[in-house]
Design a protein around this motif. Structure first.
Motif, PDB file in Angstrom:
ATOM      1  N   GLN A   1      27.463  84.875 -64.598  1.00 50.75           N
ATOM      2  CA  GLN A   1      26.630  84.126 -63.769  1.00 50.75           C
ATOM      3  C   GLN A   1      26.790  82.670 -64.128  1.00 50.75           C
ATOM      4  O   GLN A   1      26.789  81.925 -65.413  1.00 50.75           O
ATOM      5  CB  GLN A   1      24.985  84.482 -64.380  1.00 50.75           C
TER       6      GLN A   1
ATOM      7  N   THR B   1      20.866  79.653 -65.920  1.00 46.02           N
ATOM      8  CA  THR B   1      21.631  79.852 -64.376  1.00 46.02           C
ATOM      9  C   THR B   1      21.019  79.430 -63.180  1.00 46.02           C
ATOM     10  O   THR B   1      19.362  78.584 -63.729  1.00 46.02           O
ATOM     11  CB  THR B   1      21.731  81.855 -64.129  1.00 46.02           C
TER      12      THR B   1
ATOM     13  N   GLU C   1      27.161  80.449 -55.158  1.00 53.45           N
ATOM     14  CA  GLU C   1      27.116  80.247 -56.437  1.00 53.45           C
ATOM     15  C   GLU C   1      28.774  80.838 -57.559  1.00 53.45           C
ATOM     16  O   GLU C   1      28.573  80.453 -58.172  1.00 53.45           O
ATOM     17  CB  GLU C   1      25.919  80.746 -56.902  1.00 53.45           C
ATOM     18  N   SER C   2      29.243  81.474 -56.888  1.00 57.90           N
ATOM     19  CA  SER C   2      29.739  81.537 -57.526  1.00 57.90           C
ATOM     20  C   SER C   2      32.137  81.767 -57.021  1.00 57.90           C
ATOM     21  O   SER C   2      31.560  82.268 -54.952  1.00 57.90           O
ATOM     22  CB  SER C   2      30.021  82.863 -57.782  1.00 57.90           C
TER      23      SER C   2
END
Length: 260
Positions: free
Chosen positions: A49, A115, A162-163
């Motif tokens: 994360q 996060t 987000e990734s």
């Protein structure tokens, strides 16, 4: 006649050797050749994360049962869906060197090291003093990676999610060309004032279990050229001239054989 045949055979063998030695072995082309399920790789994938760091730019969207009151807590970056990414970055919240963002009404909030989900919950807890049943969304606005070297489309790529994985970033850049070294991809990462260098073998499934499989904000990927690229470059014209000469000699040998 016999001498001509010997000449022809010798030139033909020499020509094939020259061609074969200039080619890249196809065993180095496929990705993840030894791929298989491993618990270590699965652990890395499941546990990743991204966390908020200094100099990140965040889009923080707030809503509640009272839209009129909620307007005070939102910025332009979240009020308009027609803004470009550059404009949203300008209007977003910049995380300072100590991990704080300065928000309207509620003031400084420490979000560094959290996060996006944890940051949303932190802000939401603070907003309960001002809004009824607030809802908060936190997203990164400056997540981008650079892919350079022997790829089809080198450049800087903004990431809207987000990734992003190393394989996905290479896919965005059109994949590694036939001239790229897949077993020695360089990844450059800067975090908390320090710079890391990692060499990654894209032919091996070990990449899934490394901390570099998922890319971080600002990561730079460089794919170096292989020997075949050097051989075909302008600085190695003699090799190309030699190949042409071999072709002419082969033709001459065939003509000589036909005359005899």
């Amino acid at each position: 006649m016999k001498n001509n045949r010997l000449l022809f055979n010798g030139l033909l063998v020499f020509g094939w050797i020259s061609i074969l030695t200039s080619c890249t072995s196809n065993k180095n082309i496929p990705y993840f050749q030894d791929a298989g399920y491993t618990k270590q790789a699965q652990k890395v994938i499941n546990s990743y994360q991204p966390v908020i760091q200094s100099d990140d730019i965040l889009a923080i969207s707030i809503s509640s049962l009272n839209p009129e009151a909620t307007v005070l807590f939102n910025t332009k970056a979240t009020n308009s869906s027609t803004n470009t990414l550059d404009q949203r970055q300008i209007d977003g919240y910049l995380v300072d060197k100590n991990g704080f963002v300065d928000m309207p009404v509620i003031g400084l909030m420490k979000l560094g090291g959290l996060t996006s989900d944890a940051a949303s919950n932190t802000i939401k807890a603070k907003l309960t003093n001002y809004l009824k049943e607030p809802s908060v969304s936190v997203r990164f606005l400056n997540f981008k990676v650079s892919v350079l070297g022997e790829v089809a489309r080198p450049g800087v790529y903004p990431i809207t999610s987000e990734s992003v994985t190393l394989a996905e970033a290479l896919g965005l850049a059109g994949d590694i060309t036939i001239y790229g070294v897949r077993e020695n991809v360089l990844l450059i990462r800067e975090e908390n004032g320090s710079r890391q260098f990692a060499r990654i073998n894209m032919n091996s499934s070990d990449v899934f279990a490394t901390p570099y499989y998922y890319l971080h904000k600002g990561d730079v990927i460089y794919v170096e050229p292989n020997q075949r690229k050097y051989t075909s470059s302008e600085s190695n014209k003699p090799y190309q001239i030699l190949a042409v000469l071999i072709g002419f000699l082969n033709v001459a040998a065939i003509v000589a054989l036909n005359k005899n």
